[in-house]
Motif scaffolding. Sequence first.
Motif, PDB file in Angstrom:
ATOM      1  N   ARG A   1     149.385  69.292  11.466  1.00  0.00           N
ATOM      2  CA  ARG A   1     150.297  70.390  11.729  1.00  0.00           C
ATOM      3  C   ARG A   1     150.818  70.237  13.155  1.00  0.00           C
ATOM      4  N   ILE A   2     152.055  70.636  13.355  1.00  0.00           N
ATOM      5  CA  ILE A   2     152.623  70.654  14.704  1.00  0.00           C
ATOM      6  C   ILE A   2     152.514  72.087  15.202  1.00  0.00           C
ATOM      7  N   ARG A   3     151.463  72.349  15.967  1.00  0.00           N
ATOM      8  CA  ARG A   3     151.146  73.722  16.370  1.00  0.00           C
ATOM      9  C   ARG A   3     151.674  74.063  17.755  1.00  0.00           C
TER      10      ARG A   3
ATOM     11  N   ARG B   1     151.961  70.380  23.011  1.00  0.00           N
ATOM     12  CA  ARG B   1     151.192  69.156  23.236  1.00  0.00           C
ATOM     13  C   ARG B   1     151.230  68.230  22.026  1.00  0.00           C
ATOM     14  N   ASP B   2     151.406  68.795  20.829  1.00  0.00           N
ATOM     15  CA  ASP B   2     151.512  67.949  19.640  1.00  0.00           C
ATOM     16  C   ASP B   2     152.795  67.116  19.689  1.00  0.00           C
ATOM     17  N   HIS B   3     153.875  67.747  20.133  1.00  0.00           N
ATOM     18  CA  HIS B   3     155.119  66.996  20.331  1.00  0.00           C
ATOM     19  C   HIS B   3     154.942  65.930  21.415  1.00  0.00           C
ATOM     20  N   LYS B   4     154.173  66.262  22.431  1.00  0.00           N
ATOM     21  CA  LYS B   4     153.909  65.293  23.500  1.00  0.00           C
ATOM     22  C   LYS B   4     153.203  64.059  22.940  1.00  0.00           C
ATOM     23  N   PHE B   5     152.222  64.267  22.049  1.00  0.00           N
ATOM     24  CA  PHE B   5     151.537  63.116  21.473  1.00  0.00           C
ATOM     25  C   PHE B   5     152.505  62.256  20.662  1.00  0.00           C
ATOM     26  N   LEU B   6     153.360  62.888  19.872  1.00  0.00           N
ATOM     27  CA  LEU B   6     154.322  62.109  19.081  1.00  0.00           C
ATOM     28  C   LEU B   6     155.235  61.290  19.984  1.00  0.00           C
ATOM     29  N   LYS B   7     155.619  61.861  21.118  1.00  0.00           N
ATOM     30  CA  LYS B   7     156.439  61.115  22.068  1.00  0.00           C
ATOM     31  C   LYS B   7     155.667  59.927  22.621  1.00  0.00           C
ATOM     32  N   MET B   8     154.388  60.143  22.945  1.00  0.00           N
ATOM     33  CA  MET B   8     153.550  59.046  23.425  1.00  0.00           C
ATOM     34  C   MET B   8     153.381  57.973  22.349  1.00  0.00           C
ATOM     35  N   LEU B   9     153.206  58.403  21.101  1.00  0.00           N
ATOM     36  CA  LEU B   9     153.055  57.460  19.991  1.00  0.00           C
ATOM     37  C   LEU B   9     154.317  56.623  19.826  1.00  0.00           C
ATOM     38  N   ARG B  10     155.474  57.276  19.954  1.00  0.00           N
ATOM     39  CA  ARG B  10     156.752  56.555  19.816  1.00  0.00           C
ATOM     40  C   ARG B  10     156.972  55.570  20.958  1.00  0.00           C
ATOM     41  N   GLY B  11     156.256  55.765  22.051  1.00  0.00           N
ATOM     42  CA  GLY B  11     156.353  54.811  23.141  1.00  0.00           C
ATOM     43  C   GLY B  11     155.703  53.472  22.829  1.00  0.00           C
ATOM     44  N   ARG B  12     154.828  53.434  21.835  1.00  0.00           N
ATOM     45  CA  ARG B  12     154.119  52.202  21.473  1.00  0.00           C
ATOM     46  C   ARG B  12     154.410  51.716  20.061  1.00  0.00           C
ATOM     47  N   PHE B  13     154.845  52.631  19.192  1.00  0.00           N
ATOM     48  CA  PHE B  13     155.024  52.295  17.784  1.00  0.00           C
ATOM     49  C   PHE B  13     156.367  52.825  17.276  1.00  0.00           C
TER      50      PHE B  13
ATOM     51  N   LEU C   1     143.979  55.570   9.003  1.00  0.00           N
ATOM     52  CA  LEU C   1     144.226  56.925   8.526  1.00  0.00           C
ATOM     53  C   LEU C   1     143.630  57.938   9.481  1.00  0.00           C
ATOM     54  N   GLY C   2     144.333  59.049   9.663  1.00  0.00           N
ATOM     55  CA  GLY C   2     143.809  60.132  10.487  1.00  0.00           C
ATOM     56  C   GLY C   2     144.375  61.455  10.023  1.00  0.00           C
ATOM     57  N   ALA C   3     143.522  62.452   9.834  1.00  0.00           N
ATOM     58  CA  ALA C   3     143.951  63.778   9.383  1.00  0.00           C
ATOM     59  C   ALA C   3     143.522  64.827  10.404  1.00  0.00           C
ATOM     60  N   ASP C   4     144.502  65.508  10.968  1.00  0.00           N
ATOM     61  CA  ASP C   4     144.265  66.578  11.940  1.00  0.00           C
ATOM     62  C   ASP C   4     143.413  66.114  13.108  1.00  0.00           C
ATOM     63  N   ILE C   5     143.746  64.941  13.631  1.00  0.00           N
ATOM     64  CA  ILE C   5     143.018  64.426  14.792  1.00  0.00           C
ATOM     65  C   ILE C   5     143.834  64.580  16.075  1.00  0.00           C
ATOM     66  N   VAL C   6     145.030  65.133  15.967  1.00  0.00           N
ATOM     67  CA  VAL C   6     145.900  65.298  17.128  1.00  0.00           C
ATOM     68  C   VAL C   6     145.907  66.769  17.521  1.00  0.00           C
ATOM     69  N   TYR C   7     144.997  67.167  18.401  1.00  0.00           N
ATOM     70  CA  TYR C   7     145.006  68.563  18.836  1.00  0.00           C
ATOM     71  C   TYR C   7     144.384  68.764  20.211  1.00  0.00           C
ATOM     72  N   LEU C   8     143.636  67.797  20.721  1.00  0.00           N
ATOM     73  CA  LEU C   8     143.061  67.915  22.054  1.00  0.00           C
ATOM     74  C   LEU C   8     143.793  66.952  22.989  1.00  0.00           C
ATOM     75  N   GLU C   9     144.557  67.512  23.928  1.00  0.00           N
ATOM     76  CA  GLU C   9     145.399  66.679  24.779  1.00  0.00           C
ATOM     77  C   GLU C   9     144.592  65.677  25.596  1.00  0.00           C
ATOM     78  N   GLU C  10     143.378  66.061  25.973  1.00  0.00           N
ATOM     79  CA  GLU C  10     142.565  65.162  26.786  1.00  0.00           C
ATOM     80  C   GLU C  10     142.116  63.919  26.021  1.00  0.00           C
ATOM     81  N   THR C  11     142.280  63.898  24.695  1.00  0.00           N
ATOM     82  CA  THR C  11     141.901  62.716  23.912  1.00  0.00           C
ATOM     83  C   THR C  11     143.096  61.821  23.582  1.00  0.00           C
ATOM     84  N   PHE C  12     144.303  62.232  23.945  1.00  0.00           N
ATOM     85  CA  PHE C  12     145.497  61.501  23.505  1.00  0.00           C
ATOM     86  C   PHE C  12     145.497  60.056  24.003  1.00  0.00           C
ATOM     87  N   ALA C  13     145.198  59.839  25.268  1.00  0.00           N
ATOM     88  CA  ALA C  13     145.246  58.484  25.819  1.00  0.00           C
ATOM     89  C   ALA C  13     144.239  57.579  25.116  1.00  0.00           C
TER      90      ALA C  13
END
Length: 235
Positions: free
Chosen positions: A191-193, A196-208, A158-170
């Motif tokens: 929230r999709i603010r 970069r939030d869309h970028k994380f979702l794209k990265m997530l879809r690359g693995r899951f 579970l994770g809530a509002d943990i996707v907001y700092l691009e440098e932590t995505f990897a």
Amino acid sequence: MALVPYEEGGGWGARQLHSPWATHRFAGRTIRLRQDWRGLGVAAVVWDAAVVLCAYLEMGAIDLRDQSVIELGAGTGLLGIVATLLGKGFFFFFVLFKAIYNCSARVTITDRAAALEFLESNVQANLPPELRPRAVVKELTWGKDLGNFPPGAFDFILGADIVYLEETFAELLQTLDYLCSEQTVILLSCRIRYERDHKFLKMLRGRFSVSEVHYDSSKDVHIYKAQRASRKDDF
């Protein structure tokens, strides 16, 4: 959740964020959480994404009983506390073998070292004594402390509002990948603010395999479910 220090006049003027306490009601209990915006920044206040994911879990979308759950970037601990409360099960006594089996959820609530004392105090203050042993507060810096956790051992992440700092995505993706088995379900509320939030979702879809399972229009919060690409079962 990353630790960001409080800065006066930084535009985060919502009154509830500056309050020393936040009160919510889930799983038939009133949960009263300490907040410390000035000392710990964004890691120490309750954000809408956590409230929305707690409400989603309370709707009964998944059964947490007898499941192994880990929360990433727990902050105040609201989500992990609610997961523990909702995962309350039963004790089974096997008289012949004198064995006791507790089918309540096993919840690991994590954040960075600087937030742990604060997080632990909220968890202990809001769980009944019989459930406190089922919730463990543990340090986890994404991508760095993974050897302290068994790989692929969790049923839910579970994770809530943990996707907001691009440098932590990897590092976040590395952590998710390490903690996941083929059966693990990831639930991320955010929230999709920004782009970069869309970028994380794209990265997530690359693995899951990723799907949106809930949207709260009143708070503009999305909940995404992610699983290994080979497993696409619905709840």
